[in-house]
Design a protein around this motif. Structure first.
Motif, mmCIF file in Angstrom:
data_model
loop_
_atom_site.group_PDB
_atom_site.id
_atom_site.type_symbol
_atom_site.label_atom_id
_atom_site.label_comp_id
_atom_site.label_asym_id
_atom_site.label_seq_id
_atom_site.Cartn_x
_atom_site.Cartn_y
_atom_site.Cartn_z
ATOM 1 N N TYR A 98 -2.571 1.306 7.788
ATOM 2 C CA TYR A 98 -1.864 2.257 6.937
ATOM 3 C C TYR A 98 -1.843 3.644 7.572
ATOM 4 O O TYR A 98 -2.885 4.192 7.924
ATOM 5 N N TYR A 120 -4.361 -4.299 6.209
ATOM 6 C CA TYR A 120 -3.389 -3.218 6.120
ATOM 7 C C TYR A 120 -3.696 -2.203 7.220
ATOM 8 O O TYR A 120 -4.812 -1.697 7.311
ATOM 9 N N VAL A 179 -5.207 6.105 -1.795
ATOM 10 C CA VAL A 179 -4.252 5.069 -1.402
ATOM 11 C C VAL A 179 -4.155 4.056 -2.529
ATOM 12 O O VAL A 179 -5.175 3.632 -3.091
ATOM 13 N N ALA A 181 0.856 -1.186 0.000
ATOM 14 C CA ALA A 181 0.000 0.000 0.000
ATOM 15 C C ALA A 181 0.891 1.233 0.000
ATOM 16 O O ALA A 181 1.966 1.233 0.606
ATOM 17 N N PHE A 186 -2.913 0.293 -4.008
ATOM 18 C CA PHE A 186 -2.642 -1.082 -3.596
ATOM 19 C C PHE A 186 -2.118 -1.850 -4.815
ATOM 20 O O PHE A 186 -2.855 -2.053 -5.791
#
Length: 531
Positions: free
Chosen positions: A324, A322, A262, A254, A264
């Motif tokens: 993040y 994730y 964001v 990510a 991926f």
């Protein structure tokens, strides 16, 4: 007095001419490769116990691209030997062994074209030094040819490997173990021969070994394997056609792609569900789109401000979480471009592209006009979250002007476009060529008929579900093309490659041999028998 001067001048001219006749010209270029004089121990020594080998030549030689050219069979770790000298000219090559050699084994050091003379670089092609740590030199051979399952031209520098099939053998050997016997096709060769083999049962594999580590890495390497056991001696000529396996699905990293975006990364299928595992307000909104060029999904969001984000990504039976931390990123603002720049070919579809996802579009705020300013009716389709396609009757020798009024396009962040005007021109019909193709001996339908260029990239393709005799490619840009037919054997609408562990071969591909020269204002008619 004048007579003496004349005689003196005559003599000078004669001497000058003689001097010119005697001027060296350099002679013919030396094109003779080096010659091996002797080896210590000699070639094909048996019961080999030496810790080094010296090979002497009749002139000074040097080693050129040794790492790429040298093929050792069976393979040895680079830490197990040293070859010298590599940085200077010499009249010998020395191979020093730093580790114990396997007993009862025939070794072959094939130098490819790495040995060249020092002056002109003439190669001593495919010189091999062979010896055995056993009582005899293994003398069996195995030969075959290489091709590519999809491309016209096979890969160069393909590794051909033999693995012994014994009580410890498993299909995973190509992923983990070095082969017992090995050769390399080097540059531009499509035939191979594995020499100095021992009788027995083997698995034959060909690998485009990108990492040069003697094992198969499906993420980067191509492969083909003869799955049936090969028993030596064997006089058959084996055919191997390399294919790249479909990428297995894997989640990537990510990353902060924009202020409210964001990214991926992934490999394989993009059938991924992205779930935000956090409480959000009613003003929160999110959308997912795919990058047009890379295997990346973008998660766009608004109405949410946090220092960190928690995601769960789901793909079939795989999930990944994730945690993040949000980083600084540049804000994404709406910009609009067009896939066609200047020229709209008669077979093109005018396509509008946005860098941010399209939330809505208003066709009434768009106008398309011909060069005489008359309105052109069109229909509009959103092809993806970033693309709009305009469908209308495209005429030759025409100029089209598309005008987008403010608010014609609104993106995900509720930003609307400014006034935009874009113009494209079409060419005359005589600026293009046409190709009519009649196919014979098609094994099954559906099929793909591809026109590919010299780089083997698809220029035009059609998907045919049933035979109809003649297939026509109209309005082709003048160029040289190849024709390729791919068989969709399982009828799933795509061409399927092979898979080693599943023992699945790629679907069939046929290449029309000649290069077709499609010229402007020309109708080309060809017949292609699939064999």
């Amino acid at each position: 007095m004048g007579k003496r001067i004349f005689v003196a001048l005559f003599i000078c001219v004669v001497f000058v001419q003689c001097a010119r006749r005697g001027s060296p010209t350099g002679g013919p270029k030396d094109e003779t490769p080096p010659v091996m004089l002797r080896a210590e121990p000699p070639q094909k020594t048996v019961n080999f116990k030496a810790d080094k080998v010296r090979i002497y030549f009749d002139e000074y030689i040097k080693l050129n691209k040794l790492r790429d050219q040298l093929v050792i069979s069976p393979p040895l770790e680079q830490s197990a030997y040293v070859i010298s000298p590599q940085s200077q000219a010499s009249k010998y090559i020395e191979i020093e062994f730093l580790d114990t050699l396997a007993p009862g084994t025939t070794y072959s050091f094939n130098f490819g074209e790495s040995i060249v003379d020092n002056n002109e670089g003439n190669p001593y092609s495919f010189f091999s030094y062979v010896f055995s740590t056993g009582e005899a030199i293994d003398s069996l051979t195995l030969s075959g040819t290489l091709s590519d399952a999809l491309l016209r031209k096979p890969e160069t520098f393909v590794s051909v490997m033999l693995y012994p099939i014994d009580s410890t053998f498993t299909d995973s050997v190509v992923f983990k173990e070095k082969p017992l016997y090995y050769t390399n096709t080097l540059d531009s060769l499509t035939e191979f021969t594995l020499p100095n083999l021992k009788a027995g049962n083997y698995l034959l594999a060909a690998v485009k070994d990108v990492s040069k580590n003697y094992v198969f890495d499906p993420s980067v390497d191509k492969i083909d394997v003869v799955h049936d056991t090969i028993t030596l001696p064997n006089d058959n000529l084996f055919e191997l056609s390399l294919y790249k396996e479909a990428s297995s699905f894997a989640f990537g990293k990510a990353f902060q792609a924009g202020k409210q975006r964001v990214g991926f990364g992934f490999t394989g299928s993009d059938a991924i569900e992205i779930v935000l595992d956090q409480e959000v307000s009613d003003s929160f909104a999110a959308i997912v789109s795919r990058d047009r060029e890379t295997d990346t999904l973008y998660y766009w969001y608004k109405g949410f401000d946090a220092d960190s984000l928690a995601f769960t990504l789901k793909h079939d039976t795989l999930t990944k979480s994730y945690a993040y931390r949000v980083r600084k990123g540049d804000p994404d603002s709406l910009s609009i471009s067009f896939a066609q720049r200047g020229t709209l070919h008669l077979t093109d579809t005018l396509t509008l592209i946005t860098n941010t996802p399209i939330k809505q579009f208003v066709q009434d705020s768009m106008q398309l006009r011909a060069k005489d300013s008359t309105l052109v009716s069109f229909s509009l389709t959103q092809k993806s979250k970033h693309e709009l396609q305009f469908f209308f009757d495209v005429y030759p020798n025409e100029k089209y002007q598309l005008e987008l009024l403010p608010g014609a396009v609104t993106d995900f962040f509720d930003i609307i476009n400014d006034s935009i005007t874009a113009s494209v021109r079409t060419k005359s019909r005589v600026d293009y060529g046409n190709l009519s193709l009649r196919l014979f001996n098609v094994p099954s339908f559906p099929i793909f008929i591809d026109l590919i260029d010299a780089k083997e990239e698809i220029v035009r393709s059609m998907y045919i579900t049933e035979g109809r005799g003649v297939y026509r490619f109209a309005y082709l840009q003048p160029n040289e093309y190849y024709v390729r037919v791919r068989i969709d054997e399982n009828g799933n609408g795509k061409w399927d490659t092979g898979n080693y562990l599943a023992k699945q071969k790629p679907e069939a591909v046929y290449h029309f041999p000649p290069l077709l020269d499609v010229r402007a204002n020309w109708e080309l008619q060809e017949q292609f028998t699939l064999e």
